[in-house]
Structure formats: C-alpha cells, structure tokens
Write a protein that holds these residues in place. Structure first.
Motif, PDB file in Angstrom:
ATOM      1  N   SER A   1      39.547  40.117  36.443  1.00 20.73           N
ATOM      2  CA  SER A   1      38.846  41.285  36.997  1.00 20.73           C
ATOM      3  C   SER A   1      39.726  42.159  37.888  1.00 20.73           C
ATOM      4  CB  SER A   1      37.600  40.832  37.753  1.00 20.73           C
ATOM      5  OG  SER A   1      36.625  40.336  36.859  1.00 20.73           O
ATOM      6  N   PRO A   2      40.588  41.573  38.758  1.00 21.74           N
ATOM      7  CA  PRO A   2      41.453  42.457  39.561  1.00 21.74           C
ATOM      8  C   PRO A   2      42.365  43.340  38.715  1.00 21.74           C
ATOM      9  CG  PRO A   2      41.398  40.248  40.491  1.00 21.74           C
ATOM     10  CD  PRO A   2      40.718  40.158  39.160  1.00 21.74           C
TER      11      PRO A   2
ATOM     12  N   PRO B   1      42.123  53.212  35.214  1.00 25.32           N
ATOM     13  CA  PRO B   1      41.557  54.433  35.812  1.00 25.32           C
ATOM     14  C   PRO B   1      40.468  55.064  34.967  1.00 25.32           C
ATOM     15  CG  PRO B   1      43.651  54.935  34.755  1.00 25.32           C
ATOM     16  CD  PRO B   1      43.436  53.457  34.584  1.00 25.32           C
ATOM     17  N   PHE B   2      39.423  55.497  35.610  1.00 23.87           N
ATOM     18  CA  PHE B   2      38.362  56.299  35.003  1.00 23.87           C
ATOM     19  C   PHE B   2      37.933  57.337  36.027  1.00 23.87           C
ATOM     20  CE2 PHE B   2      37.532  53.337  31.476  1.00 23.87           C
ATOM     21  CZ  PHE B   2      37.184  54.241  30.491  1.00 23.87           C
TER      22      PHE B   2
ATOM     23  N   ALA C   1      33.523  46.808  40.826  1.00 21.56           N
ATOM     24  CA  ALA C   1      32.850  47.475  39.709  1.00 21.56           C
ATOM     25  C   ALA C   1      32.989  46.688  38.410  1.00 21.56           C
ATOM     26  CB  ALA C   1      33.409  48.881  39.519  1.00 21.56           C
ATOM     27  N   VAL C   2      34.017  45.854  38.322  1.00 21.95           N
ATOM     28  CA  VAL C   2      34.278  45.100  37.094  1.00 21.95           C
ATOM     29  C   VAL C   2      33.613  43.726  37.128  1.00 21.95           C
ATOM     30  CG1 VAL C   2      36.091  44.049  35.682  1.00 21.95           C
ATOM     31  CG2 VAL C   2      36.442  46.307  36.695  1.00 21.95           C
ATOM     32  N   LEU C   3      33.634  43.080  38.290  1.00 19.57           N
ATOM     33  CA  LEU C   3      33.103  41.722  38.395  1.00 19.57           C
ATOM     34  C   LEU C   3      31.583  41.723  38.317  1.00 19.57           C
ATOM     35  CD1 LEU C   3      33.932  38.751  38.922  1.00 19.57           C
ATOM     36  CD2 LEU C   3      33.468  39.179  41.348  1.00 19.57           C
ATOM     37  N   LEU C   4      31.046  40.896  37.443  1.00 14.30           N
ATOM     38  CA  LEU C   4      29.593  40.792  37.309  1.00 14.30           C
ATOM     39  C   LEU C   4      28.993  40.067  38.515  1.00 14.30           C
ATOM     40  CD1 LEU C   4      29.129  39.750  33.562  1.00 14.30           C
ATOM     41  CD2 LEU C   4      28.517  41.935  34.597  1.00 14.30           C
ATOM     42  N   PRO C   5      27.789  40.435  38.921  1.00 15.18           N
ATOM     43  CA  PRO C   5      27.101  39.697  39.986  1.00 15.18           C
ATOM     44  C   PRO C   5      26.842  38.253  39.556  1.00 15.18           C
ATOM     45  CG  PRO C   5      26.052  41.817  39.602  1.00 15.18           C
ATOM     46  CD  PRO C   5      27.031  41.618  38.494  1.00 15.18           C
ATOM     47  N   PRO C   6      26.733  37.321  40.502  1.00 17.08           N
ATOM     48  CA  PRO C   6      26.521  35.902  40.157  1.00 17.08           C
ATOM     49  C   PRO C   6      25.306  35.674  39.264  1.00 17.08           C
ATOM     50  CG  PRO C   6      27.083  36.120  42.476  1.00 17.08           C
ATOM     51  CD  PRO C   6      26.910  37.514  41.949  1.00 17.08           C
ATOM     52  N   LEU C   7      24.214  36.416  39.502  1.00 20.31           N
ATOM     53  CA  LEU C   7      23.018  36.229  38.691  1.00 20.31           C
ATOM     54  C   LEU C   7      23.287  36.594  37.231  1.00 20.31           C
ATOM     55  CD1 LEU C   7      20.047  35.572  38.389  1.00 20.31           C
ATOM     56  CD2 LEU C   7      19.506  37.940  39.041  1.00 20.31           C
TER      57      LEU C   7
END
Length: 361
Positions: free
Chosen positions: A50-51, A57-58, A67-73
């Motif tokens: 993820s890093p 770039p966008f 913004a890339v890492l999904l939340p734990p849920l």
C-alpha cells in the motif's frame, strides 16, 4: 493444482463406503484452510504494498497510504468472502465425486460443452450492445458508468462460458486435418477437456479484451492533448494514462499467474498419460511439442475473438474512428503480443515438470 488429485482421493473414499456428508465435510474443510492461508498472504501483501501504491499520482498528487489501504472491516469482509467462495466451489465440485465416484476414479467422465453456449453468448453480447448504446442517453453519469462497467464484466464472464465450446470446435477441425503425431495428440488433448484447454488460454481472452479499451484510451488521449487542449485536458489525459498502465499491469499479472498455474497443474494432471506415451515409445520432444501446440494453437482464435467482442461493446461509446486509429491498433497489437509472449514463456517454464514425469516413468 490439487483439484484433480483431491477428486481421486475423495472418490476412493466414496468407493470405500464413506458417506457423502463425510466427503463434503472433509473437502470443505481442506479448501477453506487452503483459502485462508492464501487470503492471509494476500492481506499481508496488500498492507506491505500500500505505501508504494500510494505514491501513484492522480489529480496532480499521490494517492496516499490511507486512500489505498482498506479499512479493517472491509479487509475482514474480503477475507470472509474468499472463504465463502472457496467453500462454495468445493461443494459444487463434489457433485461429480458424490454422483459418480467410479467415473471420477477411472477418469471415464467426459466433459461436455453444448453449442447452446454460443447462442447464449451471442444473445448476451447483443443485449449488452443495445444497453450500452441506449443507456448513456437516459441515465445519469454515475449510473451510466456503473451500468456500463457491469455490462463489460458480464460479457467477460460470458466469454468464459462460450470459450470452451469455441476451442472444442477448433480442436475438432485440427483433428480432421492432423498429419503428424504431435498435431494429432494436441487436438486430442483439446477435445479431451475443452474446459481445461480454455483455462490454459483464458488469461489471453482477458488481456485481448482489455487491449481494446487500452487502445481506444490511447487514441482518446491523442485527441484530448491536441493543439487546442487546456491544462485540465492534459491533467485528465495523464490520469487516463495512469489508469491504463495500472489496468494493463494488473491484467498481465493475472495472465501470468493464471497461465503458469494452469499449465503446471495440467502437466501434473496428465502425468500418467505422459508415462504411458513414454512406455509406448513416444519421444519426449513429441509430447512436449504436442503440449505446447495444444496451448498455443487456440491463442489466435481466443485473442481475435475477445478483441472483436470488446470492439463491438466499445463502438457505441467512442465510434469506429477511435477504435481503428493507428495508435489504437498499435497498442492493441502490442498488448496482445505481450500476452502471447507470456503464455509462450510459461510453456517453456513448465517444461521441467514434463521432464520430471518422463524421468519417473
């Protein structure tokens, strides 16, 4: 890669008197544990990568780690979803073992693909074409994007449905025209299991399908960045270029993984056949050439067919001019060539497995 061997073990248990419920519990448990190990590796890889992905770039700035890492849920939901898909697949695959254990054990069960697959596929593509042509004029932007993306995904799934039938027809024609032992063996390999043959080249279908979108995207960027283009147009073109690169990299990674795993499993699955051919006096080179021909021969049909279907779907959105633009055609040809190269390289990478089968014969 272990599916065929598992089927043989379970069919043996059924012939020894183990109940269908016992076989089901054993299979689902094994599949879920293997899927859990794979899903855990995937989660760790997602967190570790993820890093790096966040540096992409966008809109003029990097995406960022958060913004890339999904939340734990959401990670937990994906993890559970993988386990559910694995368990469902195991239960569905057990139908052959429970209903006909002797046929599975002796390998007398024949894979059938009906011509109705082609009729269904043609109808699905026609319906998708009409919806893609009509929906943008009656729906909102976000809704249209979601619907069009869903239609593209559905058609790609339909290609996987009709693909085995197409390869069966192609192999039947090759069988009638076979004049050498390797060509005869290659055609028989394709006819023995059209679904397995499709798994060998299914990745190319996806790559060719995506190649048309990439080609039209490149042609569209050339139009957007013309002499009268504004800074906003240049920024949008840059984001489109980034998205295309990400999509193509993901496609080629999936092609490489799919082709490599399926070819390795096919060599292991056909080990007894290779040993029998060796005892009959057939040289290793003939068997290896037949194996590679059984994989490479359907590639042209698969690549061209998938690209044509994608072009039909893209036509209502961008028109014929962008699809047939020189930049678009060059991009499509280059992507398809890379995909074919990946498949060709994997046939050589799995050659040591075939050598091992002959050495143990």
């Amino acid at each position: 890669m272990s599916a065929r061997r598992r089927d043989e073990r379970l069919s043996t248990l059924r012939l020894l008197g183990v109940s269908p419920a016992g076989v089901t519990v054993a299979t689902v448990t094994e599949s879920v544990f293997v899927a859990a190990a794979g899903a855990l590796v995937g989660v760790i890889a997602h967190i570790a990568m993820s890093p790096l992905i966040g540096l992409i770039p966008f809109r003029g700035e990097p995406l960022g780690f958060t913004a890339v890492l999904l939340p734990p849920l959401q990670i937990a939901l994906v993890f559970v979803g993988v386990l559910m898909v694995s368990a469902t697949s195991a239960v569905v695959g057990l139908r052959r073992v429970v209903i006909s254990p002797l046929g599975v054990r002796t390998r007398t069960d024949v894979t059938k693909v009906h011509w109705l697959r082609a009729v269904f596929a043609a109808g699905a593509v026609a319906i998708a074409f009409v919806l893609i042509k009509v929906f943008p004029s009656i729906g909102g932007l976000v809704t249209t994007i979601v619907v069009v993306a869903a239609l593209f995904g559905a058609v790609l799934a339909v290609l996987n449905l009709v693909g085995p039938w197409v390869l069966k027809v192609s192999a039947s024609r090759q069988l009638r025209r076979a004049e050498r032992p390797d060509r005869l063996l290659a055609a028989r390999i394709g006819l023995d299991s059209p679904k397995a043959a499709w798994r060998q080249v299914g990745g190319i279908a996806m790559a060719s399908f995506m190649a048309v979108f990439a080609g039209t995207g490149v042609a569209l960027m050339n139009v957007m960045t013309g002499p009268e283009a504004s800074s906003t147009d240049f920024a949008l073109a840059q984001d489109i270029r980034t998205g295309l690169i990400i999509t193509l990299i993901g496609s080629f990674l999936m092609v490489a993984a799919s082709v490599g795993v399926n070819q390795a499993s096919d060599v292991l699955d056909q080990r007894e056949l290779h040993r029998s051919l060796h005892h009959l006096g057939m040289p290793l080179e003939t068997v290896d050439h037949a194996r590679r021909r059984a994989i490479m021969s359907p590639l042209l049909v698969t690549a061209i067919g998938s690209a044509l279907v994608a072009a039909v779907l893209v036509f209502p959105l961008v028109g014929l001019a962008l699809i047939t633009a020189p930049a678009s055609l060059i991009t499509i040809a280059l992507i398809v060539a890379i995909g074919v190269g990946v498949v060709w390289a994997s046939t050589w990478a799995t050659r040591p497995l075939l050598h091992g089968a002959f050495r143990t014969a």
